[in-house]
Design an enzyme around this catalytic site. Structure first.
Site, PDB file in Angstrom:
ATOM      1  N   GLY A  12      15.946 -88.110  41.599  1.00 33.23           N
ATOM      2  CA  GLY A  12      16.304 -88.248  40.542  1.00 33.23           C
ATOM      3  C   GLY A  12      14.038 -87.925  40.756  1.00 33.23           C
ATOM      4  N   ASP A  38      26.734 -94.911  45.333  1.00 32.64           N
ATOM      5  CA  ASP A  38      27.620 -94.144  44.029  1.00 32.64           C
ATOM      6  C   ASP A  38      27.191 -94.853  43.064  1.00 32.64           C
ATOM      7  OD1 ASP A  38      28.610 -93.289  41.893  1.00 32.64           O
ATOM      8  OD2 ASP A  38      30.418 -92.495  42.840  1.00 32.64           O
ATOM      9  N   ALA A  62      21.124 -91.756  36.238  1.00 27.91           N
ATOM     10  CA  ALA A  62      21.717 -91.657  35.030  1.00 27.91           C
ATOM     11  C   ALA A  62      22.566 -90.265  35.076  1.00 27.91           C
ATOM     12  CB  ALA A  62      20.493 -90.855  34.144  1.00 27.91           C
ATOM     13  N   TYR A  63      23.376 -89.567  34.176  1.00 29.17           N
ATOM     14  CA  TYR A  63      24.052 -88.661  33.773  1.00 29.17           C
ATOM     15  C   TYR A  63      23.506 -87.447  32.568  1.00 29.17           C
ATOM     16  CZ  TYR A  63      27.305 -84.976  32.381  1.00 29.17           C
ATOM     17  OH  TYR A  63      27.037 -83.538  32.488  1.00 29.17           O
ATOM     18  N   TYR A 101      16.316 -97.374  32.567  1.00 29.43           N
ATOM     19  CA  TYR A 101      15.586 -97.021  31.298  1.00 29.43           C
ATOM     20  C   TYR A 101      17.029 -95.602  30.579  1.00 29.43           C
ATOM     21  CZ  TYR A 101      12.526 -97.709  35.392  1.00 29.43           C
ATOM     22  OH  TYR A 101      11.292 -98.287  35.404  1.00 29.43           O
ATOM     23  N   ASP A 104      15.267 -91.565  24.162  1.00 28.86           N
ATOM     24  CA  ASP A 104      14.901 -91.430  22.595  1.00 28.86           C
ATOM     25  C   ASP A 104      16.412 -90.722  21.833  1.00 28.86           C
ATOM     26  OD1 ASP A 104      14.627 -88.899  24.582  1.00 28.86           O
ATOM     27  OD2 ASP A 104      12.628 -88.820  22.788  1.00 28.86           O
ATOM     28  N   TYR A 127      25.759 -87.422  25.232  1.00 29.85           N
ATOM     29  CA  TYR A 127      25.054 -87.843  25.938  1.00 29.85           C
ATOM     30  C   TYR A 127      24.192 -89.509  25.175  1.00 29.85           C
ATOM     31  CZ  TYR A 127      19.761 -88.977  27.919  1.00 29.85           C
ATOM     32  OH  TYR A 127      18.943 -89.199  28.621  1.00 29.85           O
ATOM     33  N   LYS A 131      24.395 -93.015  26.767  1.00 26.41           N
ATOM     34  CA  LYS A 131      23.076 -93.902  26.394  1.00 26.41           C
ATOM     35  C   LYS A 131      23.273 -95.799  26.631  1.00 26.41           C
ATOM     36  CE  LYS A 131      20.360 -93.135  29.443  1.00 26.41           C
ATOM     37  NZ  LYS A 131      19.923 -93.580  30.996  1.00 26.41           N
TER      38      LYS A 131
HETATM   39  N1  LIG Z   1      14.624 -86.383  32.137  1.00 29.89           N
HETATM   40  C1  LIG Z   1      14.598 -86.582  30.500  1.00 29.89           C
HETATM   41  O1  LIG Z   1      13.971 -86.138  30.217  1.00 29.89           O
HETATM   42  C2  LIG Z   1      14.736 -87.847  30.184  1.00 29.89           C
HETATM   43  C3  LIG Z   1      14.769 -88.674  28.373  1.00 29.89           C
HETATM   44  C4  LIG Z   1      14.682 -89.995  28.365  1.00 29.89           C
HETATM   45  C5  LIG Z   1      15.207 -90.733  29.123  1.00 29.89           C
HETATM   46  N2  LIG Z   1      15.257 -90.062  30.410  1.00 29.89           N
HETATM   47  C6  LIG Z   1      16.021 -91.619  31.681  1.00 29.89           C
HETATM   48  O2  LIG Z   1      15.003 -91.958  32.089  1.00 29.89           O
HETATM   49  C7  LIG Z   1      15.644 -92.421  33.458  1.00 29.89           C
HETATM   50  C8  LIG Z   1      15.381 -91.166  34.809  1.00 29.89           C
HETATM   51  O3  LIG Z   1      16.258 -89.948  34.260  1.00 29.89           O
HETATM   52  P1  LIG Z   1      15.242 -88.573  35.630  1.00 29.89           P
HETATM   53  O4  LIG Z   1      14.585 -87.829  34.785  1.00 29.89           O
HETATM   54  O5  LIG Z   1      14.735 -89.353  36.654  1.00 29.89           O
HETATM   55  O6  LIG Z   1      16.139 -88.446  35.495  1.00 29.89           O
HETATM   56  P2  LIG Z   1      16.986 -87.195  37.067  1.00 29.89           P
HETATM   57  O7  LIG Z   1      16.215 -86.216  37.198  1.00 29.89           O
HETATM   58  O8  LIG Z   1      18.568 -86.673  35.826  1.00 29.89           O
HETATM   59  O9  LIG Z   1      17.492 -88.517  38.421  1.00 29.89           O
HETATM   60  C9  LIG Z   1      18.781 -88.823  37.751  1.00 29.89           C
HETATM   61  C10 LIG Z   1      19.335 -89.022  38.544  1.00 29.89           C
HETATM   62  O10 LIG Z   1      20.857 -90.074  39.227  1.00 29.89           O
HETATM   63  C11 LIG Z   1      21.554 -89.421  39.930  1.00 29.89           C
HETATM   64  N3  LIG Z   1      22.418 -89.465  40.069  1.00 29.89           N
HETATM   65  C12 LIG Z   1      24.001 -89.208  39.031  1.00 29.89           C
HETATM   66  N4  LIG Z   1      24.740 -89.816  38.567  1.00 29.89           N
HETATM   67  C13 LIG Z   1      24.783 -90.954  39.709  1.00 29.89           C
HETATM   68  C14 LIG Z   1      25.848 -92.017  40.490  1.00 29.89           C
HETATM   69  N5  LIG Z   1      27.331 -91.872  40.363  1.00 29.89           N
HETATM   70  N6  LIG Z   1      25.201 -92.187  41.525  1.00 29.89           N
HETATM   71  C15 LIG Z   1      23.938 -92.349  41.869  1.00 29.89           C
HETATM   72  N7  LIG Z   1      22.809 -91.633  42.005  1.00 29.89           N
HETATM   73  C16 LIG Z   1      22.897 -91.141  40.706  1.00 29.89           C
HETATM   74  C17 LIG Z   1      21.531 -87.992  40.230  1.00 29.89           C
HETATM   75  O11 LIG Z   1      22.221 -87.196  40.972  1.00 29.89           O
HETATM   76  P3  LIG Z   1      23.061 -85.576  40.282  1.00 29.89           P
HETATM   77  O12 LIG Z   1      21.607 -84.812  40.101  1.00 29.89           O
HETATM   78  O13 LIG Z   1      23.052 -85.609  42.122  1.00 29.89           O
HETATM   79  O14 LIG Z   1      23.711 -85.808  39.804  1.00 29.89           O
HETATM   80  C18 LIG Z   1      19.603 -88.027  39.199  1.00 29.89           C
HETATM   81  O15 LIG Z   1      19.373 -88.091  41.002  1.00 29.89           O
HETATM   82  C19 LIG Z   1      17.405 -92.068  32.943  1.00 29.89           C
HETATM   83  O16 LIG Z   1      18.251 -93.077  33.461  1.00 29.89           O
HETATM   84  C20 LIG Z   1      17.226 -91.540  31.804  1.00 29.89           C
HETATM   85  O17 LIG Z   1      18.109 -91.193  31.204  1.00 29.89           O
HETATM   86  C21 LIG Z   1      15.001 -89.258  30.237  1.00 29.89           C
END
Ligand SMILES: NC(=O)c1ccc[n+]([C@@H]2O[C@H](COP(=O)([O-])OP(=O)(O)OC[C@H]3O[C@@H](n4cnc5c(N)ncnc54)[C@H](OP(=O)(O)O)[C@@H]3O)[C@@H](O)[C@H]2O)c1
Length: 284
Positions: A12, A38, A62-63, A101, A104, A127, A131
């Site tokens: 991610g 996983d 995360a999803y 993590y 908001d 979502y 979370k």
């Molecule tokens: N992105 C945002 O704007 C945002 C905002 C607020 C908080 N956050 C939080 O910040 C953290 C990092 O976010 P990010 O932006 O880096 O997210 P991201 O780019 O979506 O990365 C999440 C990773 O988790 C993987 N994943 C999903 N299901 C899984 C499973 N069962 N086992 C192992 N890996 C799995 C995903 O793989 P696939 O892609 O193959 O599913 C993806 O590579 C998360 O906790 C997110 O909720 C993000």
């Protein structure tokens, strides 16, 4: 003794930034491929922790599909809450520090000024509820933990807002961005930097980890458009113009004051983070 890290969700945005930083700083880490790791499999997680024996687990998995989650609540809860409960429990049993993590989007957006760690949660969508359930799982597990809420994350790769803005601008002379949706754009470069300082200081508990300042999507887009000299005109729009399956909080900016106070230093403004991001990861 220095820490050894296990990164979950290493493909991610955030996971990749940790891999890059650990490699550059020669910090010991393991980043198993997501297909072999996983987080919803208790057996896989236990084997992973016993095999690698990390001192710190960074749960970047995360999803995050906010709109799709409305039609797939089971999947959202399985990854964002149930798996987190299991990982937190396995870490507690093994005395491993867990960094998790959150978002908001656990807030309802009605406060109108930056949310602090003391403000009550009130998620508006699946979502956000999943979370929040993940947060509660970490807190209830009772192990050593750092629970870090972040927002509007941008890191290297095709899914971040800056990349999308650039692609949209290649096809559209006018881009309409919401002026009534406010939070804090936060760069993975700074999330990694602050997380590693916080771990080194052995901070524990709940903190908001965002860049400093607040912005609407329109503010953010205008700033990026100027930096990238995009030819598209950026116009302010309202959230109501873009009906989506998930309700979103209109104001979900969070204060990072508790974290900056604990660190003893400020966290850079989001504009500064955008500037550095564009230097480290030039966008074309
Ligand atoms: N992105 C945002 O704007 C945002 C905002 C607020 C908080 N956050 C939080 O910040 C953290 C990092 O976010 P990010 O932006 O880096 O997210 P991201 O780019 O979506 O990365 C999440 C990773 O988790 C993987 N994943 C999903 N299901 C899984 C499973 N069962 N086992 C192992 N890996 C799995 C995903 O793989 P696939 O892609 O193959 O599913 C993806 O590579 C998360 O906790 C997110 O909720 C993000």
């Amino acid at each position: 003794m220095s820490d050894s890290f296990l990164i979950l969700g290493s493909n991610g945005q955030l996971g990749r930034e940790f891999v890059k930083e650990f490699t550059a700083r020669r910090i010991p880490f393991t980043a198993p491929d997501e297909r072999d790791c996983d987080i919803t499999s208790t057996e896989t997680m236990a084997t992973m922790l016993d095999g690698h024996r990390p001192s710190v687990v960074l749960n970047c998995a995360a999803y995050n599909a906010v709109d799709q989650a409305e039609a797939a609540p089971d999947t959202a809860y399985r990854i964002n809450a149930e798996a987190v409960r299991t990982v937190a429990e396995l870490c507690r049993q093994r005395r491993i520090m867990l960094v998790h993590y959150s978002s908001d989007y656990i807030f309802d957006g009605r406060k109108g000024s930056p949310y602090t760690e003391q403000d009550p949660a009130g998620p508006l969508n699946v979502y956000g509820r999943s979370k929040r359930a993940g947060e509660e799982a970490v807190l209830h597990a009772g192990g050593e933990h750092l629970l870090l809420r972040t927002s509007w994350v941008f890191g290297n790769g095709p899914q971040n807002f800056i990349h999308k803005l650039l692609q949209w601008s290649k096809k559209n002379p006018v881009l309409r961005l919401t002026a009534d949706e406010t939070s804090v754009p936060t760069c993975t470069l700074d999330i990694v930097d602050v997380t590693l300082d916080a771990v080194r200081m052995r901070l524990s508990g709940l903190y908001h980890l965002t860049n400093s300042g607040v912005a609407s999507r329109y503010d953010w887009g205008r700033y990026v458009a100027e930096k990238l000299a995009l030819s598209s005109e950026i116009q302010p729009a309202s959230l109501d113009e873009f009906p989506s399956p998930a309700r979103r909080p209109k104001y979900s900016a969070m204060s990072n004051a508790a974290m900056t106070s604990a660190l003893g230093r400020p966290i850079p403004a989001w504009q500064d983070a955008v500037d550095r991001f564009l230097t480290v990861y030039p966008q074309h």
